[in-house]
Design an enzyme around this catalytic site. Structure first.
Site: not given
Ligand code: NDP
Length: 281
Positions: A52, A96, A119
């Protein structure tokens, strides 16, 4: 032979478009920064986080790294998220997952400002998707829509069966296909006669988490098959939820594993980051 839906090529195309957009935004004085928080050092999570950050670097947005020890408390993590929520320089925040077991994942997702939730997991963003409002959309399903559109596969009016109803893949996937005017069926572990239901699909999207579960007997001749599953064997070989070799000859189009859905997730995360930049303008 079926058309192979090339997620590698399409994700590169998207990242190049985003790179261009970021350069234009920067020229107007708009900057982007994604805060990436990892708690503990699970090796798989570390690989995802590294990828990422690399993608951020490629498209030209800053990534701010927060690597917290395994023992970090829920309160400490929420305090960091609140600090980042209030920081004007940060327009995207990502924790995460999974977080260690002593931390409540739902609380963490709920602590992130919906405006910075790149997200797309916050209940406000999920709700926005449900009622057709603007908001961040979960990256893997958003990537699948791009795969279909950019491969010229028509969605409107088609019968779509989604296998799996998880909050990060199955449910948002079904909502997105509905938004694109497909007729959608969601299936799960309690579905009766899954095989017959799957055989009604013009577009079959499989996110079941079981290696090579879907064989040719589940697939209608000429269907498009999207395989979300990722399984790594002892020799590091990747496979999906679909028996590719058996299913492929019966399809109009199909995603391979690797190189299908996988690369799209990070590309769509970057797309959400750029959207956050645009919104912060
Ligand atoms: P989950 O385990 O959260 O969900 C699996 C779903 O499949 C559940 O809804 C479950 O039903 C359903 N299911 C399980 N067994 C059956 C069965 N025998 N028949 C019908 N339905 C069944 O998985 P995720 O959605 O998180 O992930 C699915 C797969 O996609 C995994 O392999 C994962 O690694 C991969 N993945 C890939 C990503 C990518 O970037 N390519 C991103 C995210 C995930 P029920 O709800 O009834 O239990």
């Amino acid at each position: 032979m079926a058309e192979l839906i090339d997620g590698k090529r399409i994700s590169s195309e998207i990242k190049d478009e985003l790179k261009q957009k970021v350069a234009e935004l920067k020229a107007q004085g708009v900057t982007g920064a994604l805060a990436v928080i990892q708690v503990g050092n699970d090796p798989a999570s570390s690989v995802y986080v590294r990828n990422k950050k690399r993608a951020c670097e490629y498209i030209g947005i800053e990534s701010l790294s927060y690597e917290l020890p395994e023992e970090t408390t829920e309160d400490e993590l929420i305090a960091l998220i609140e600090k980042l929520n209030a920081d004007d320089k940060v327009n995207g925040i990502l924790v995460q997952l999974p977080v260690p077991a002593h931390i409540n994942e739902d609380k963490i997702i709920g602590a992130i400002s919906p405006a910075k939730d790149v997200d797309g997991f916050h209940p406000m963003n999920v709700g926005a998707l449900t009622i057709g409002r603007e908001g961040f959309v979960s990256c893997t399903p958003a990537g699948i829509i791009q795969l279909l559109k950019r491969s010229g596969i028509e969605i409107a009016g088609k019968n779509c069966v989604v296998v799996g109803r998880s909050n990060i893949v199955g449910k948002p996937m079904a909502l997105l296909m509905l938004r694109e005017n497909a007729t959608v069926t969601i299936t799960h572990s309690k579905t009766k006669d899954l095989r017959e239901v799957c055989k009604t699909a013009d577009i079959l999207i499989v996110a079941i988490g079981k290696k090579e579960f879907i064989d040719a007997s589940y697939v209608k001749e000429g269907a498009t098959v999207i395989d979300v599953g990722i399984h790594r064997d002892e020799n590091n070989k990747l496979s999906g939820d679909v028996k590719f070799d058996e299913v492929e000859p019966h399809c109009h189009a199909i995603t391979p594993v690797p190189g299908g859905v996988g690369p799209m997730t990070i590309a769509m995360l970057m797309s959400n980051c750029v959207e956050a930049m645009e919104r912060s303008r």
